[in-house]
Write an enzyme that holds these catalytic residues in place. Structure first.
Site, short mmCIF file in Angstrom:
data_model
loop_
_atom_site.label_atom_id
_atom_site.label_comp_id
_atom_site.label_asym_id
_atom_site.label_seq_id
_atom_site.Cartn_x
_atom_site.Cartn_y
_atom_site.Cartn_z
N ASP B 160 31.70 -19.25 -22.10
CA ASP B 160 30.36 -18.66 -22.09
C ASP B 160 29.45 -19.47 -21.15
O ASP B 160 28.65 -18.91 -20.40
CB ASP B 160 29.79 -18.65 -23.50
CG ASP B 160 30.80 -18.12 -24.50
OD1 ASP B 160 31.52 -18.95 -25.12
OD2 ASP B 160 30.91 -16.91 -24.64
N HIS B 188 30.59 -18.68 -30.71
CA HIS B 188 31.25 -17.97 -29.61
C HIS B 188 31.39 -16.51 -30.03
O HIS B 188 32.46 -16.04 -30.37
CB HIS B 188 32.62 -18.58 -29.30
CG HIS B 188 33.38 -17.83 -28.25
ND1 HIS B 188 32.96 -17.71 -26.94
CD2 HIS B 188 34.54 -17.13 -28.31
CE1 HIS B 188 33.81 -16.97 -26.26
NE2 HIS B 188 34.79 -16.61 -27.07
#
Lengths: 275, 333
Positions: B160, B188
């Site tokens: 990410d 996440h």
């Protein structure tokens, strides 16, 4: 979001072959027509000949003048030959095909047999066609041992295996991978393509050679005018065939058999072009 | 003098992330070009032939740094003496499955793998959990492997983080290497908070705040965040498969920076065991900005958190606390 990425973002992703080839310094040709069930060899050849003829034009027109080309897609040697024939302004020494995968497979098999790290094995040779007619030759291969370099034939001490099963395993490894993975080799093909280009561009280590499919100049009594895998060293961005290696009778027959296959493929490719 | 090999475990190694990851490890991308490695690859029995195919290809690639391969379906053998464990294997969410079902399956898996790691891995094994739900899988692993130092159990939010860097670079039309110090806070999942409030880019005139360079707060507080949060789905839509290349590459980045240290002036994002920093509840695995040195990570402290950011940090923390509760109900059933 646009399909095209900005140059500053480092990636050009396109279906336009001219755009793809523009100013490239290195070209790795993985794309080709895969063999499908029921297809005749001539059909596969015919499709790939068309593809490589077109891509030859595009490279010649748009790539950097000294572009280095590595053909991976099968039939690799003959696709590379077609590419060479239809891109006459690209220096013939700049058009190669991948046999480094077979070379690395041969190193791996020897290392596994001797239970040593693969980094200690070197100087196998893959002669000829990236097909099951290739000849994996260990007659000049050596391993690093605590007592210095040792001939692989002596270290393995099993000529029957080296002249028999070993050769077959390397020749047919592609099929073995497909059987296990249900997909053809990707990881090892990609890695070997990197090795091929890296050694070509940055040079081979001193005392080592590698195998590359290159435009034959008649060395080792191989017919000129085909793309044939030879042992080569690389320096200053160029490859040079290792000359003067002894070729015994058994090896001679194998070098010739794979050359014959390539000459036949070349003829087949040319009938496809003229149709 | 050559270094001793490091043992690296990849679970789920026969899958597509594993297939992308193992050559990167064997090439030296994870631990450096002078660090020999021994790969341990684990997968489930139905994947035995496929796993063997991967082992064969690793042999075929003749990687100079790869000093050995253990390919097995036996979790004890897989964990034996490993120094680094990348847990890619997990139960994927299938159509029609409830969140609780996915959680339940993964909780069982990570409980079992925790035991195996604790019993067989090196005492100071570094663990990176990739399989989703990554943060909660990592938490379960930590809870059931109490002798593994809690700071050694992490989850992947570097993907990410890298996605956020990439979006900023693309927006500014600059090389991604000039962008740094974004932060991924939290889970996440789509509740993650990609924060650019402390991010900078290198420009000819020195470091410039990303907010100033982009000069579009609406985008940075809106579309940018959504794109990064939902990028996984966008990749699936384009490839018909989930991210493998980028996940594998980010896993290498996560381990490399952890082991070899972050560059001066830079931080990265890692999912780590929360100690309550930034008023995040302790006792969950939460993604923070960290620097790394001498094999350890340290949360970057003292960064200002504005009101909008505070709400987002809390929202993703709430989701993780809820996941933790759900995981614990699965365990007690």
């Amino acid at each position: 979001m646009s399909q095209k990425f900005q140059a500053a973002s480092c990636v050009v992703a396109t279906t336009d072959v001219a755009e793809a080839c523009k100013d490239v310094n290195i070209a790795v040709m993985v794309g080709g027509f895969p063999r499908k069930e029921g297809m005749e060899r001539k059909d596969v050849m015919s499709k790939n000949v068309s593809i490589y003829k077109a891509q030859a034009s595009a490279l010649e027109q748009h790539a950097a003048k000294d572009v280095k080309v590595l053909v991976v897609a099968n039939p690799a040697n003959t696709n590379a030959l077609i590419l060479k024939e239809f891109a006459p302004s690209i220096p013939e020494k700049n058009i190669t095909c991948l046999t480094r995968l077979d070379h690395n497979r041969a190193l791996g098999q020897v290392a596994e047999r001797l239970n040593v790290p693969v980094s200690t094995v070197k100087n196998v040779i893959i002669w000829g066609n990236h097909s099951s007619s290739q000849y994996p030759d260990v007659n000049h291969a050596v391993i690093d041992s605590p007592d210095g370099e040792k001939a692989v034939r002596d270290a393995v001490s099993d000529d029957a295996w080296l002249d028999g099963e070993f050769i077959k395993v390397v020749q047919q490894r592609g099929a073995a991978i497909i059987k296990a993975r249900k997909l053809s080799s990707a990881l090892s093909a990609a890695s070997s393509a990197c090795d091929h280009i890296r050694d070509w561009v940055l040079g081979t280590p001193k005392g080592s050679w590698v195998s590359m499919g290159v435009y034959s100049d008649g060395s080792y009594n191989v017919p000129p005018g085909i793309i044939y895998s030879y042992p080569v060293t690389c320096a200053n961005g160029d490859w040079t065939i290792v000359q003067g290696l002894s070729i015994d009778e058994k090896s001679r027959a194998k070098l010739d058999a794979t050359a014959d296959e390539l000459v036949e493929e070349k003829a087949l490719a040319y009938t496809c072009i003229s149709e």
